[in-house]
Design a protein around this motif. Structure first.
Motif, PDB file in Angstrom:
ATOM      1  N   ILE A   7      23.536  47.917 -69.038  1.00 22.13           N
ATOM      2  CA  ILE A   7      22.262  47.451 -69.569  1.00 22.13           C
ATOM      3  C   ILE A   7      21.660  48.618 -70.327  1.00 22.13           C
ATOM      4  CG2 ILE A   7      19.930  46.680 -68.971  1.00 22.13           C
ATOM      5  CD1 ILE A   7      21.216  45.265 -66.525  1.00 22.13           C
ATOM      6  N   LYS A   8      21.370  48.409 -71.573  1.00 23.14           N
ATOM      7  CA  LYS A   8      20.915  49.497 -72.441  1.00 23.14           C
ATOM      8  C   LYS A   8      19.481  49.891 -72.091  1.00 23.14           C
ATOM      9  CE  LYS A   8      20.360  48.461 -76.766  1.00 23.14           C
ATOM     10  NZ  LYS A   8      20.536  48.180 -78.191  1.00 23.14           N
ATOM     11  N   LEU A   9      19.305  51.158 -71.712  1.00 28.43           N
ATOM     12  CA  LEU A   9      17.985  51.701 -71.413  1.00 28.43           C
ATOM     13  C   LEU A   9      17.414  52.462 -72.600  1.00 28.43           C
ATOM     14  CD1 LEU A   9      18.607  53.021 -67.797  1.00 28.43           C
ATOM     15  CD2 LEU A   9      17.613  50.828 -68.503  1.00 28.43           C
ATOM     16  N   HIS A  10      18.308  52.946 -73.446  1.00 31.33           N
ATOM     17  CA  HIS A  10      17.908  53.704 -74.627  1.00 31.33           C
ATOM     18  C   HIS A  10      18.750  53.254 -75.808  1.00 31.33           C
ATOM     19  CE1 HIS A  10      15.563  56.546 -72.268  1.00 31.33           C
ATOM     20  NE2 HIS A  10      16.542  56.523 -71.388  1.00 31.33           N
ATOM     21  N   GLU A  11      18.182  53.385 -76.973  1.00 31.82           N
ATOM     22  CA  GLU A  11      18.948  53.158 -78.196  1.00 31.82           C
ATOM     23  C   GLU A  11      19.856  54.369 -78.410  1.00 31.82           C
ATOM     24  OE1 GLU A  11      18.901  50.346 -79.692  1.00 31.82           O
ATOM     25  OE2 GLU A  11      17.098  49.492 -78.800  1.00 31.82           O
ATOM     26  N   GLY A  20      15.801  46.462 -71.673  1.00 30.17           N
ATOM     27  CA  GLY A  20      16.717  46.952 -70.645  1.00 30.17           C
ATOM     28  C   GLY A  20      15.980  47.505 -69.437  1.00 30.17           C
ATOM     29  N   TRP A  21      14.909  48.268 -69.697  1.00 30.41           N
ATOM     30  CA  TRP A  21      14.100  48.807 -68.596  1.00 30.41           C
ATOM     31  C   TRP A  21      13.505  47.669 -67.773  1.00 30.41           C
ATOM     32  CZ3 TRP A  21      12.931  53.739 -66.863  1.00 30.41           C
ATOM     33  CH2 TRP A  21      13.542  54.769 -67.575  1.00 30.41           C
ATOM     34  N   SER A  22      13.025  46.657 -68.447  1.00 31.65           N
ATOM     35  CA  SER A  22      12.425  45.520 -67.762  1.00 31.65           C
ATOM     36  C   SER A  22      13.462  44.795 -66.904  1.00 31.65           C
ATOM     37  CB  SER A  22      11.811  44.568 -68.793  1.00 31.65           C
ATOM     38  OG  SER A  22      11.262  43.448 -68.157  1.00 31.65           O
ATOM     39  N   ALA A  23      14.655  44.608 -67.446  1.00 29.97           N
ATOM     40  CA  ALA A  23      15.725  43.929 -66.696  1.00 29.97           C
ATOM     41  C   ALA A  23      16.107  44.736 -65.454  1.00 29.97           C
ATOM     42  CB  ALA A  23      16.942  43.724 -67.584  1.00 29.97           C
ATOM     43  N   MET A  24      16.221  46.050 -65.601  1.00 32.55           N
ATOM     44  CA  MET A  24      16.589  46.881 -64.455  1.00 32.55           C
ATOM     45  C   MET A  24      15.464  46.907 -63.417  1.00 32.55           C
ATOM     46  SD  MET A  24      19.704  47.940 -64.744  1.00 32.55           S
ATOM     47  CE  MET A  24      19.930  49.433 -63.800  1.00 32.55           C
ATOM     48  N   GLY A  52      21.647  52.374 -66.453  1.00 30.04           N
ATOM     49  CA  GLY A  52      21.732  50.983 -66.858  1.00 30.04           C
ATOM     50  C   GLY A  52      22.802  50.208 -66.099  1.00 30.04           C
ATOM     51  N   HIS A  53      23.325  50.796 -65.037  1.00 28.78           N
ATOM     52  CA  HIS A  53      24.355  50.146 -64.227  1.00 28.78           C
ATOM     53  C   HIS A  53      23.687  49.589 -62.966  1.00 28.78           C
ATOM     54  CE1 HIS A  53      27.891  49.403 -61.853  1.00 28.78           C
ATOM     55  NE2 HIS A  53      28.673  49.793 -62.836  1.00 28.78           N
ATOM     56  N   PRO A  54      23.634  48.264 -62.815  1.00 30.15           N
ATOM     57  CA  PRO A  54      22.937  47.672 -61.667  1.00 30.15           C
ATOM     58  C   PRO A  54      23.424  48.177 -60.311  1.00 30.15           C
ATOM     59  CG  PRO A  54      23.363  45.997 -63.307  1.00 30.15           C
ATOM     60  CD  PRO A  54      24.107  47.231 -63.756  1.00 30.15           C
ATOM     61  N   ARG A  55      24.719  48.331 -60.155  1.00 31.31           N
ATOM     62  CA  ARG A  55      25.232  48.805 -58.859  1.00 31.31           C
ATOM     63  C   ARG A  55      24.769  50.227 -58.574  1.00 31.31           C
ATOM     64  NH1 ARG A  55      31.380  49.268 -58.399  1.00 31.31           N
ATOM     65  NH2 ARG A  55      30.911  51.257 -59.334  1.00 31.31           N
ATOM     66  N   GLU A  56      24.763  51.075 -59.587  1.00 30.19           N
ATOM     67  CA  GLU A  56      24.292  52.450 -59.402  1.00 30.19           C
ATOM     68  C   GLU A  56      22.804  52.458 -59.037  1.00 30.19           C
ATOM     69  OE1 GLU A  56      26.644  55.645 -60.355  1.00 30.19           O
ATOM     70  OE2 GLU A  56      27.359  53.964 -59.149  1.00 30.19           O
ATOM     71  N   LEU A  57      22.035  51.550 -59.623  1.00 26.98           N
ATOM     72  CA  LEU A  57      20.615  51.438 -59.291  1.00 26.98           C
ATOM     73  C   LEU A  57      20.444  51.100 -57.814  1.00 26.98           C
ATOM     74  CD1 LEU A  57      17.633  51.337 -60.220  1.00 26.98           C
ATOM     75  CD2 LEU A  57      18.002  48.913 -60.723  1.00 26.98           C
ATOM     76  N   LEU A  58      21.248  50.160 -57.331  1.00 27.24           N
ATOM     77  CA  LEU A  58      21.137  49.751 -55.930  1.00 27.24           C
ATOM     78  C   LEU A  58      21.656  50.836 -54.989  1.00 27.24           C
ATOM     79  CD1 LEU A  58      21.989  45.973 -56.250  1.00 27.24           C
ATOM     80  CD2 LEU A  58      19.752  47.095 -56.210  1.00 27.24           C
ATOM     81  N   ILE A  59      22.624  51.612 -55.429  1.00 26.40           N
ATOM     82  CA  ILE A  59      23.085  52.755 -54.629  1.00 26.40           C
ATOM     83  C   ILE A  59      21.959  53.785 -54.515  1.00 26.40           C
ATOM     84  CG2 ILE A  59      24.634  54.754 -54.623  1.00 26.40           C
ATOM     85  CD1 ILE A  59      26.802  52.839 -55.758  1.00 26.40           C
ATOM     86  N   LEU A 126      31.315  58.213 -67.446  1.00 32.76           N
ATOM     87  CA  LEU A 126      31.026  57.894 -68.841  1.00 32.76           C
ATOM     88  C   LEU A 126      30.701  56.402 -68.901  1.00 32.76           C
ATOM     89  CD1 LEU A 126      31.007  58.842 -71.811  1.00 32.76           C
ATOM     90  CD2 LEU A 126      33.444  58.254 -71.903  1.00 32.76           C
ATOM     91  N   LEU A 127      29.568  56.066 -69.509  1.00 36.93           N
ATOM     92  CA  LEU A 127      29.108  54.680 -69.572  1.00 36.93           C
ATOM     93  C   LEU A 127      29.159  54.175 -71.010  1.00 36.93           C
ATOM     94  CD1 LEU A 127      25.995  55.110 -67.247  1.00 36.93           C
ATOM     95  CD2 LEU A 127      28.270  54.292 -66.609  1.00 36.93           C
ATOM     96  N   GLU A 128      29.499  52.896 -71.154  1.00 34.62           N
ATOM     97  CA  GLU A 128      29.579  52.278 -72.479  1.00 34.62           C
ATOM     98  C   GLU A 128      28.407  51.334 -72.698  1.00 34.62           C
ATOM     99  OE1 GLU A 128      34.157  51.963 -73.752  1.00 34.62           O
ATOM    100  OE2 GLU A 128      33.495  50.391 -72.406  1.00 34.62           O
ATOM    101  N   TYR A 129      27.937  51.300 -73.931  1.00 30.14           N
ATOM    102  CA  TYR A 129      26.829  50.432 -74.313  1.00 30.14           C
ATOM    103  C   TYR A 129      27.209  49.666 -75.576  1.00 30.14           C
ATOM    104  CZ  TYR A 129      24.392  53.487 -71.103  1.00 30.14           C
ATOM    105  OH  TYR A 129      24.030  54.185 -69.984  1.00 30.14           O
ATOM    106  N   ASN A 130      26.554  48.518 -75.798  1.00 30.03           N
ATOM    107  CA  ASN A 130      26.750  47.708 -77.010  1.00 30.03           C
ATOM    108  C   ASN A 130      28.214  47.417 -77.280  1.00 30.03           C
ATOM    109  OD1 ASN A 130      24.032  47.889 -77.252  1.00 30.03           O
ATOM    110  ND2 ASN A 130      24.031  48.948 -79.211  1.00 30.03           N
ATOM    111  N   ASP A 131      28.857  46.770 -76.361  1.00 33.31           N
ATOM    112  CA  ASP A 131      30.260  46.397 -76.536  1.00 33.31           C
ATOM    113  C   ASP A 131      31.142  47.586 -76.881  1.00 33.31           C
ATOM    114  OD1 ASP A 131      29.643  43.733 -75.992  1.00 33.31           O
ATOM    115  OD2 ASP A 131      29.135  43.363 -78.077  1.00 33.31           O
TER     116      ASP A 131
END
Length: 161
Positions: A7-11, A20-24, A52-59, A126-131
């Motif tokens: 989930i993109k938190l920054h451009e 993205g911030w709102s979704a997280m 922007g990784h939901p699982r990492e947020l919950l961890i 390393l995280l990927e954003y925008n496909d």
């Protein structure tokens, strides 16, 4: 393998991506009541360091809960959670990984997928954003001394040119 972007938190230019911030934030507050957090700043720190990784947020949420014996998760608990998650990454990162992550963070161009890059993606350092059109190192990895040294060496090399 199916790779889902974070989930993109920054451009790409670093500007905050509010959707993205709102979704997280919504994900976090579905798992823990707002009253669990001492401040909005604490919620923002958890979201920021999830990458922007939901699982990492919950961890991070789980770790914050483990570090507190109080009714609320405060700033010190959040910092302890971030450090604990970072130490998990430190266990598998090799010295050359930090240099590669710093180069990727500094480069605007997607440089491909060698074996090391694929391993870092698989392990979420390393995280990927925008496909997969752009990548950034995991925010907790950026707190590690190895990454900070690699970043400083990259800056020094660029200044010496």
């Amino acid at each position: 393998d199916l790779v889902l972007p974070m989930i993109k938190l920054h451009e790409k230019d670093g500007a905050r991506h509010d959707a993205g911030w709102s979704a997280m934030r919504d994900i976090l507050l579905r798992r823990a009541d707002r009253s669990v957090f001492a401040s909005e700043e604490g919620i923002a720190r958890l979201i920021e360091h999830s990458g922007g990784h939901p699982r990492e947020l919950l961890i991070l949420l789980k770790l914050g809960c483990e570090f507190t014996e109080e009714d609320q998760i405060g700033p010190n608990h959040i910092e302890s959670a971030i450090k604990q998650l970072a130490s998990e990454y430190r266990r598998f990162l090799e010295p050359d990984d930090y240099a590669l992550l710093a180069r990727i963070d500094n480069d605007e161009i997607h440089a491909g997928n060698d074996e090391r890059t694929r391993r870092l993606l698989y392990n979420l350092a390393l995280l990927e954003y925008n496909d997969a059109s752009w990548r950034r190192s995991h925010p907790v990895v950026r707190t590690l001394e190895g990454y900070q040294r690699a970043r400083a060496a990259l800056s020094a090399a660029a200044a010496g040119r």
